[in-house]
Design a protein around this motif. Structure first.
Motif, short mmCIF file in Angstrom:
data_model
loop_
_atom_site.label_atom_id
_atom_site.label_comp_id
_atom_site.label_asym_id
_atom_site.label_seq_id
_atom_site.Cartn_x
_atom_site.Cartn_y
_atom_site.Cartn_z
N GLN A 1 11.88 66.28 42.41
CA GLN A 1 12.93 65.87 41.49
C GLN A 1 13.06 64.35 41.43
OE1 GLN A 1 15.99 68.22 43.42
NE2 GLN A 1 16.20 69.53 41.62
N ALA A 2 12.98 63.71 42.59
CA ALA A 2 13.07 62.24 42.63
C ALA A 2 11.90 61.61 41.89
CB ALA A 2 13.11 61.76 44.08
N GLN A 3 10.70 62.18 42.03
CA GLN A 3 9.54 61.64 41.33
C GLN A 3 9.70 61.77 39.82
OE1 GLN A 3 6.32 63.85 43.12
NE2 GLN A 3 5.99 62.31 44.70
N VAL A 4 10.14 62.93 39.36
CA VAL A 4 10.35 63.12 37.92
C VAL A 4 11.41 62.15 37.41
CG1 VAL A 4 11.20 64.74 36.17
CG2 VAL A 4 9.60 65.52 37.92
N ALA A 5 12.50 62.00 38.16
CA ALA A 5 13.57 61.08 37.75
C ALA A 5 13.06 59.64 37.68
CB ALA A 5 14.74 61.17 38.73
N ALA A 6 12.24 59.24 38.65
CA ALA A 6 11.70 57.89 38.67
C ALA A 6 10.79 57.64 37.47
CB ALA A 6 10.94 57.64 39.97
N VAL A 7 9.99 58.62 37.11
CA VAL A 7 9.09 58.48 35.96
C VAL A 7 9.90 58.37 34.66
CG1 VAL A 7 7.39 59.69 34.55
CG2 VAL A 7 7.11 59.59 37.03
N ILE A 8 10.91 59.20 34.51
CA ILE A 8 11.74 59.15 33.30
C ILE A 8 12.34 57.75 33.12
CG2 ILE A 8 13.89 59.99 32.26
CD1 ILE A 8 13.18 62.76 33.41
#
Length: 261
Positions: A45-52
């Motif tokens: 979830q943190a990785q997806v949030a960082a990419v967004i």
């Protein structure tokens, strides 16, 4: 009788000890902390949030756009990069190839799917000022557009952290190997991957503190993947060995560049 008394005394002593020293299962995960609240995330979830956040920064979009994207992804996938879903839905935004969003292999890429979401969002006239669920629904056209509204506050917390507006707001932790020498960190691949989301030539050079903290949050969210043991920026450092404790003061690091080790 004496044995019973001893058992009671030992039990009471252990109870008091555990009350003074809470047991914490470190495991692995991430935490976002801002002045308003905090949220627990898993590493994906943190990785997806960082990419967004990085894709939005590349497009120079306002924080409101990031909040809308987060609320949408939380509702659609719990902010996870899903390989499937309802009918042919794919990815964090559960976009459907049959509706023209792209091929499944494209939509499973968070950089691509976030880009497609933002491309559609900016075409919604007045999206910055309209209620969040209306803006999200104008993009997604889901069965129940009102559901996005319930995630607005969490979206605001995530946006404040991952855009870099709140310094040092993102930290993660994960087990480190015992008794073995870990491979060297793949800082080159980390820079390449960040460049895909944030733009070519990024290389963790920070033109502003906000952008630097966005990069630092991205690096910490991806630290396990790239074998990063330390991230340093703007007078602070995050260390994987005690990542649960978050960022700590460290004067060795300036605001000019995010350093990876």
């Amino acid at each position: 009788m004496i044995v019973v008394v001893l058992v009671v005394i030992v039990t009471a002593g252990l109870f008091l000890l555990f009350r003074r020293t809470p047991l914490v299962d470190l495991g692995e995960g991430c935490k976002v902390t801002t002045p308003s609240a905090s949220l627990d995330l898993n590493i994906e979830q943190a990785q997806v949030a960082a990419v967004i956040a990085a894709v939005a920064a590349r497009r120079r979009l306002p924080e409101r756009a990031v909040v809308i994207a987060y609320a949408t992804a939380i509702q659609e996938s719990k902010l996870q990069n899903l390989s499937g879903g309802d009918r042919d839905s794919v990815g964090a935004f559960q976009q459907r190839p049959s509706q023209g969003w792209g091929r499944p292999d494209q939509l499973i890429d968070p950089v691509y799917s976030a880009g497609k979401f933002f491309s559609a969002l900016v075409k919604v006239k007045g999206y910055r000022k309209m209620p969040l669920h209306e803006a999200a629904q104008a993009v997604q056209r889901s069965a129940d557009g009102s559901a996005y509204a319930q995630h607005e506050e969490d979206g605001k917390i995530l946006a404040a952290a991952f855009t870099g507006r709140v310094p040092g707001a993102v930290h993660c932790w994960f087990p480190t190997p015992d008794g073995t020498t870990p491979p060297p960190p793949d800082t080159e691949e980390a820079a390449r991957r960040l460049g895909r989301a944030l733009g070519p030539g990024t290389a963790f050079e920070a033109p502003s503190r906000g952008r630097g903290w966005l990069m630092a949050g991205w690096a910490v969210a991806h630290a396990k993947e790239f074998g990063l043991a330390r991230v340093g920026y703007d007078g602070r450092t995050w260390v994987s060995a005690d990542g649960h404790d978050g960022w700590k003061a460290d004067s060795r690091f300036t605001a000019g560049k995010v350093r990876l080790f």
